[in-house]
Design a protein around this motif. Structure first.
Motif: not given
Length: 426
Positions: A152-162
């Motif tokens: 899950d890249f989208e959830a990671a982006a919400k938490i930490a960014g790209a």
């Protein structure tokens, strides 16, 4: 760090080595600072000698009752003392200028490193394994992981960014399994000693392995001035900082599994999707500390240790000898292992193994005492990935993918996966 005496003895060879890296000559500028330093040091030594002589002369003048002579000598002593005090500060300033100039100059490549401007000049040494053939268009790892519902890249982006990812379920376990297998393999098969090391280090540690001062923008810094390690090479190599080892104890072979943190400041637009180039990733690092006579053979051994992981996982790869324009800052010679990625239809780097000579040892003041007991010498240092865990997972997902979207688990990893043979969509 370079040896100014070696530059002084053969400036043309030094500039020639830099030219092979595509850099302008700098020996004359360095030697100008060096000459200024040596001239100033000589003046300080002369002043100190005169101070010692004047001190004796004052005693003799006092004995003979020549007060005028004694007072004149005391005045001279005062001016000499002032000169020495200011002169020592000037000496420190010149030393700092010379050290700062040397600190940003990369290592000199070995003679048998191929010349070239960039990665197109790298030379293939050998290949292992046969890339798999599919009766469908092979998918890239991020498509596989997202279809499985475990990446899950989208959830990671919400938490930490790209440039971050969240792994779940069997993929999270696979990450742990890959790391555990690599550690067991490098310690049990290849003779490395496992270490648990700090993930945050000070300026001196980063300077010792060459990340500072030149590559500060590629690093992450904490609010209290420490640095997050870009690789366990920093922590492991600095274990011998300011040490004098015994020749009989070399080579040292060290390994550690750590997270790694990189700003990827120069990677804008490159590998923006997936797990190839992230701000946080895991790696099993290999470090060797050797005598100068051992280091070239140790480079071949270290490269073989990294290769043996890919062979155990049955992942096709090739070994590339990097050219002068593609080597890292501290390296004298580097082998890259490039694993086959069917989804990209290309070989991609999964490990770099480098010999640094005494370049890092000089920055760390890491030495050894020869068996004959005569003086000390700088150690040689080597480092390599054994391997990058995330990129190994990428290679497993792409090389072991199946037409139905599942992923077969390599046999070597099944004991670490509770005996499971496949990863399937939940």
């Amino acid at each position: 760090m370079h040896d100014i005496k070696a530059i002084r003895d053969n400036p043309a060879a030094f500039d020639s080595g830099l030219a092979r890296r595509g850099l302008e000559p700098v020996a004359s500028q360095l030697l100008k600072i060096d000459a200024e330093r040596r001239d100033h040091v000589q003046k300080l030594q002369d002043a100190q000698a005169r101070r010692n002589a004047a001190s004796k002369e004052i005693g003799e003048a006092m004995k003979t009752g020549d007060k005028a002579r004694a007072e004149a000598l005391k005045a001279e002593m005062g001016s000499i003392k002032d000169f020495i005090a200011s002169g020592e500060a000037i000496e420190r300033d010149i030393d700092q200028r010379l050290t700062a100039a040397l600190a940003v100059i990369p290592n000199i490549p070995l003679d048998d490193v191929p010349d070239g401007k960039d990665e197109t000049g790298n030379v293939e040494v050998r290949r292992w394994g046969v890339p798999p053939v599919y009766n469908y268009e092979p998918r890239q790892h991020f498509d596989i992981g997202e279809w499985l519902g475990l990446m899950d890249f989208e959830a990671a982006a919400k938490i930490a960014g790209a440039r971050f990812v969240i792994l779940k379920g069997q993929l999270a376990r696979l990450e742990r399994a890959v790391a555990q297998f690599m550690l067991d393999h490098q310690t049990g098969v290849n003779g490395y000693t496992e270490h648990y090391v700090p993930y945050m280090v000070n300026d001196a540690a980063m300077y010792g392995t060459g990340q500072l001062p030149k590559f500060a923008e590629d690093l992450f810094r904490t609010t209290d001035g420490r640095w997050l390690i870009p690789t366990a090479e920093v922590s492991l190599t600095n274990l011998v900082r300011e040490s004098i080892l015994e020749e009989k104890d070399l080579p040292l072979r060290l390994t550690a599994y750590t997270p790694c943190f990189r700003a990827e400041a120069g990677a804008a637009g490159r590998d923006t999707r997936g797990m190839i180039r992230q701000h946080q990733f895991s790696k099993v690092e290999l470090v060797s500390i050797t005598t100068p006579e051992q280091s070239r053979e140790e480079l071949e051994r270290m490269t073989g240790a990294a290769e043996s992981v890919l062979q155990a996982l049955k992942l096709p790869y090739r070994v590339m000898r990097l050219c002068t324009g593609d080597m890292g800052f501290g390296s004298r010679m580097t082998y890259d292992l490039e694993v086959w990625l069917p989804g990209q239809n290309a070989y991609r780097e999964i490990s770099s193994c480098s010999v640094c000579g005494d370049f890092q040892a000089r920055r760390m003041d890491a030495r050894f005492k020869p068996a004959d007991g005569k003086g000390t010498r700088y150690v040689h240092t080597l480092n390599g990935s054994g391997l990058a865990v995330g990129r190994t997972m990428v290679a497993i997902l792409e090389n072991y993918q199946n037409a139905d979207g599942s992923v077969t688990i390599p046999e070597a990893l099944r004991p670490y996966m509770g005996g499971a043979e496949q990863i399937t969509r939940g």
